[in-house]
Scaffold this motif. Structure first.
Motif, short mmCIF file in Angstrom:
data_model
loop_
_atom_site.label_atom_id
_atom_site.label_comp_id
_atom_site.label_asym_id
_atom_site.label_seq_id
_atom_site.Cartn_x
_atom_site.Cartn_y
_atom_site.Cartn_z
N LEU A 276 0.84 -1.20 0.00
CA LEU A 276 0.00 0.00 0.00
C LEU A 276 0.87 1.25 0.00
O LEU A 276 1.78 1.37 0.82
CB LEU A 276 -0.87 0.03 1.26
N VAL A 277 0.59 2.16 -0.92
CA VAL A 277 1.28 3.45 -0.93
C VAL A 277 0.24 4.55 -1.10
O VAL A 277 -0.83 4.32 -1.63
CB VAL A 277 2.33 3.56 -2.07
N PRO A 278 0.57 5.78 -0.61
CA PRO A 278 -0.38 6.87 -0.83
C PRO A 278 -0.38 7.25 -2.31
O PRO A 278 0.68 7.35 -2.92
CB PRO A 278 0.19 8.00 0.03
N LEU A 279 -1.56 7.43 -2.87
CA LEU A 279 -1.63 7.95 -4.24
C LEU A 279 -0.93 9.30 -4.25
O LEU A 279 -1.12 10.11 -3.35
CB LEU A 279 -3.09 8.16 -4.63
N HIS A 280 -0.12 9.55 -5.29
CA HIS A 280 0.52 10.86 -5.36
C HIS A 280 0.77 11.21 -6.82
O HIS A 280 0.89 10.34 -7.67
CB HIS A 280 1.82 10.89 -4.56
N ASP A 281 0.86 12.50 -7.09
CA ASP A 281 1.09 12.92 -8.48
C ASP A 281 2.59 13.13 -8.70
O ASP A 281 3.40 12.82 -7.83
CB ASP A 281 0.28 14.18 -8.79
N SER A 282 2.95 13.68 -9.86
CA SER A 282 4.38 13.79 -10.17
C SER A 282 5.06 14.88 -9.33
O SER A 282 6.27 15.00 -9.31
CB SER A 282 4.58 14.06 -11.66
N ALA A 283 4.25 15.68 -8.59
CA ALA A 283 4.83 16.64 -7.65
C ALA A 283 5.02 16.01 -6.27
O ALA A 283 5.38 16.69 -5.32
CB ALA A 283 3.93 17.87 -7.54
N MET A 284 4.74 14.69 -6.16
CA MET A 284 4.82 13.94 -4.91
C MET A 284 3.75 14.39 -3.91
O MET A 284 3.87 14.22 -2.70
CB MET A 284 6.21 14.03 -4.24
N ARG A 285 2.66 14.97 -4.43
CA ARG A 285 1.58 15.44 -3.56
C ARG A 285 0.52 14.35 -3.46
O ARG A 285 0.12 13.79 -4.47
CB ARG A 285 0.99 16.68 -4.20
N THR A 286 0.08 14.07 -2.25
CA THR A 286 -0.93 13.03 -2.07
C THR A 286 -2.31 13.62 -2.32
O THR A 286 -2.44 14.80 -2.67
CB THR A 286 -0.89 12.47 -0.63
N THR A 287 -3.35 12.82 -2.12
CA THR A 287 -4.70 13.32 -2.34
C THR A 287 -5.14 14.29 -1.25
O THR A 287 -6.14 14.97 -1.38
CB THR A 287 -5.72 12.17 -2.44
N ASN A 288 -4.38 14.33 -0.16
CA ASN A 288 -4.56 15.40 0.82
C ASN A 288 -3.60 16.51 0.39
O ASN A 288 -2.38 16.35 0.48
CB ASN A 288 -4.23 14.90 2.23
N PRO A 289 -4.10 17.64 -0.12
CA PRO A 289 -3.23 18.64 -0.77
C PRO A 289 -2.15 19.22 0.14
O PRO A 289 -1.18 19.79 -0.34
CB PRO A 289 -4.20 19.73 -1.24
N ASP A 290 -2.28 19.06 1.46
CA ASP A 290 -1.26 19.59 2.37
C ASP A 290 -0.17 18.57 2.68
O ASP A 290 0.74 18.85 3.44
CB ASP A 290 -1.88 20.01 3.71
N VAL A 291 -0.32 17.35 2.14
CA VAL A 291 0.62 16.28 2.50
C VAL A 291 1.35 15.77 1.26
O VAL A 291 0.72 15.36 0.29
CB VAL A 291 -0.11 15.12 3.22
N PHE A 292 2.68 15.83 1.33
CA PHE A 292 3.53 15.30 0.27
C PHE A 292 4.21 14.04 0.77
O PHE A 292 4.23 13.77 1.97
CB PHE A 292 4.59 16.34 -0.14
N VAL A 293 4.78 13.27 -0.14
CA VAL A 293 5.45 12.01 0.23
C VAL A 293 6.74 11.90 -0.57
O VAL A 293 6.85 12.43 -1.67
CB VAL A 293 4.53 10.80 -0.04
N ALA A 294 7.74 11.20 -0.01
CA ALA A 294 8.95 10.89 -0.78
C ALA A 294 9.65 9.69 -0.17
O ALA A 294 9.42 9.34 1.00
CB ALA A 294 9.90 12.09 -0.82
N GLY A 295 10.50 9.07 -0.96
CA GLY A 295 11.33 7.96 -0.48
C GLY A 295 10.57 6.64 -0.47
O GLY A 295 9.55 6.47 -1.12
N ASP A 296 11.09 5.71 0.34
CA ASP A 296 10.51 4.37 0.39
C ASP A 296 9.03 4.38 0.79
O ASP A 296 8.29 3.46 0.46
CB ASP A 296 11.31 3.48 1.35
N ALA A 297 8.60 5.41 1.52
CA ALA A 297 7.18 5.49 1.90
C ALA A 297 6.29 5.65 0.68
O ALA A 297 5.11 5.32 0.71
CB ALA A 297 6.96 6.66 2.88
#
Ligand code: FAD
Ligand code: SF4
Ligand code: SF4
Lengths: 365, 161
Positions: A276-297
């Motif tokens: 399971l990973v958070p959906l994110h766009d090419s800006a590494m932004r998740t579907t919660n617009p205030d939360v970004f993700v990077a790395g193994d997560a």
């Protein structure tokens, strides 16, 4: 007490450090928390030279890369605050999160969060897998490379991915005998140069084999292996007893995602990325617009790609607060180009599929 | 097969072995990196650009045997410890020199006798250490050169101190 920051980075591995460095260099007030005593994440356990791109520190030992990132963190200290031994334990509504250090619980209010919590290790079911002396590869590395303690004298490694291969090599360097490496697939999972490296130091590699059980009463005294067929079923009468006092499991990683679920990010299961990973766009932004993700997560990959993903997340999170910036754009462009070359070719295929699936699903929602 | 056992077969090795006429000229590299992996420190380590990757970082390295001077600069930079230097133009009859990365302790000393091992870690013969280079710039990857029987140069790939 409560703290206030523009950008809140959770996790101080290569992804989180890179994100925090970029965000603060661009001019954002940034807070980085890591739950361990020392910044660097997985890197501080990696005493081997990294493979990867020489533009991004390949050929250098992981621990040295951590030191280089930490120096950049120090240089940015007028805008970047770092809290070690501090875990992010939850998100509240209204862009607030809770952090827990050894002596205090505090609230952090932020404008954008970048979650870089890395991954957890997978385990394996077999008889007696709870005997003392059975470790995950991460645990073995922490004991050996961070604390200087040998996990055992004779160790059996399970899993032939790069982690199994590299940790076997590090064990040999520490003077531990590696009695064998077991792999269920017919072929070695990790890079063949790493496999040849331990093979020529005398470590037998048992492909198409699995571990049936661990032997011993109060601790590991040995293991029973057997051959498996194409459908991973044990082949009768192929059992083989191996003497060892320690078994190390290197059977994969799963992204550490609790915080995303709590932040109500939509999740997607992508086998190629480790679960399971958070959906994110090419800006590494998740579907919660205030939360970004990077790395193994965001999907299990490598330190090099974690750093590049972190740089993209840091730059885009900065822009989400301060508006478009040519400097941020340049950082993103450069990182994207490097990621594209790193993920090209046949070894990058699985990751490419996985990444494309995540992007497609984002487009659909 | 390499991908099942971790051991390169002689068939798999052929394409990366320098031709006889190049071997006669003196030291040259053998790059035993046969898989397309995203890795390239060898390319930038070479001062004469003898190592190339056709389609970028994920390709396997291609060595131009004629350009390679056998200088050994690439050896300690390879995280796969996959690069060896062979010198068949050695002044001891029947012997040749083999250089490799070595990251275990103790690091052997010049003139010390060590066990030469093959790709499976099996003992091949005793071998004398001809040279050890271990400067700070190599960051703890020593490059050890041993004197081996010339006809075993393609079998010996490791040592035990
Ligand atoms: C044996 C081994 C060999 C490897 N070799 C290579 C290699 O040669 N080349 C390469 O490119 N990659 C390699 N890697 C992979 C690389 O180490 C990882 O992909 C990389 O470290 C991932 O970075 P990250 O920042 O996403 O996560 P991590 O490095 O795992 O860092 C995550 C950090 O977040 C912290 N954290 C987690 N949850 C919280 C929380 N709630 N609050 C605060 N902090 C938290 C953790 O303590 C940790 O410090 C290797 C990995 C292993 C295990
Ligand atoms: S031995 Fe020297 S010349 Fe030959 S490939 Fe290596 S670095 Fe280049
Ligand atoms: S540095 Fe070594 S492992 Fe990496 S591509 Fe070159 S030869 Fe292969």
């Amino acid at each position: 007490m409560s703290r206030n920051t523009e950008i809140f980075v959770i996790g101080g591995g290569p992804a989180g450090l890179s994100a925090a460095i970029v965000a603060s260099q661009l001019g954002a007030r940034t807070l980085l928390v890591d739950d361990s005593a020392r910044l660097g994440g997985q890197l501080i356990k990696q005493t081997h030279r990294f493979f990867g791109s020489s533009n991004r520190d390949a050929g250098i030992r992981g621990i040295t890369i951590a030191e280089m990132l930490c120096k950049e963190v120090k240089d940015a200290s007028d805008r970047l605050t770092v809290l070690e031994n501090t875990a992010a334990v939850g998100f509240y509504a209204n862009k607030e999160a809770g952090i827990l250090s050894q002596d205090a619980y505090e609230r952090v209010s932020y404008q954008a969060a970048i979650v870089c919590t890395g991954a957890t290790e997978n385990s394996l079911t077999f008889e007696n897998n709870d005997l003392p002396g059975i470790y995950g590869a991460g645990g073995v590395q922490t004991l050996m490379n961070v604390h200087g303690i040998k996990p055992g004298r004779k160790i059996l490694m399970v899993g032939s991915g790069n982690i199994g291969l590299i940790v076997s090599y590090q064990l040999l360097q520490a003077g531990v005998e590696v009695v064998g490496l077991v792999e269920g697939m017919p072929t070695i999972g990790g890079y063949l140069v790493h496999a040849s490296k331990i093979r020529r130091l005398g470590v037998p590699i048992y492909t198409s084999h699995t571990i049936l059980k661990a032997l011993g009463e109060t601790g590991v005294e040995g293991a029973v292996l057997c051959r498996v067929d194409e459908r991973f079923q044990p082949v009768p009468n192929t059992e083989l007893m191996i003497e060892c006092d320690c078994i190390c499991l290197a059977v994969g990683l799963t992204p550490l995602i609790d915080l995303f679920q709590q932040a109500q990010c939509r999740m997607v299961h992508v086998g190629e990325l480790g679960g399971l990973v958070p959906l994110h766009d090419s800006a590494m932004r998740t579907t919660n617009p205030d939360v970004f993700v990077a790395g193994d997560a965001s999907g299990i990959e490598e330190a090099t790609t974690a750093m590049l993903g972190g740089r993209i997340a840091g730059a885009r999170a900065f822009e989400s607060i301060h508006g478009k910036s040519p400097k941020a754009e340049a950082i993103v462009e450069e990182a994207r180009e490097e990621l594209r070359t790193l993920r090209s070719g046949s070894t990058g295929e699985r990751i490419r599929w996985g990444r494309e699936r995540v992007l497609k699903e984002v487009g659909a929602c | 097969m390499l991908k099942n056992t971790g051991i390169i077969t002689s068939e798999e090795l052929k394409p990366v072995l320098p031709p006889q006429n190049r071997l006669e000229k003196g030291p040259v590299a053998i790059i035993e990196c046969l898989q397309d992996i995203p890795c390239d420190p060898c390319v930038s380590a070479c001062p004469v650009k003898a190592i190339q990757m056709q389609s970028g970082i994920t390709d396997r390295p291609q060595l131009d045997f004629e350009t390679c001077t056998g200088c050994g600069a690439c050896v300690p930079k390879c995280p796969g410890l996959a690069i060896f230097i062979v010198n068949m133009k050695h002044n001891v009859p029947g012997k040749a020199l083999l250089s490799m990365s070595y990251e275990l302790l103790p690091v052997p000393a010049k003139d010390q006798e060590v066990d030469a091992l093959d790709r499976t870690g099996k003992f091949v013969c005793k071998a004398k250490v001809a040279r050890v280079i271990n400067p700070p710039a190599y960051d703890r990857t020593a490059v050890v050169t041993i004197e081996v029987p010339a006809d075993r140069i393609n079998d010996i790939r490791s040592i035990k101190v």
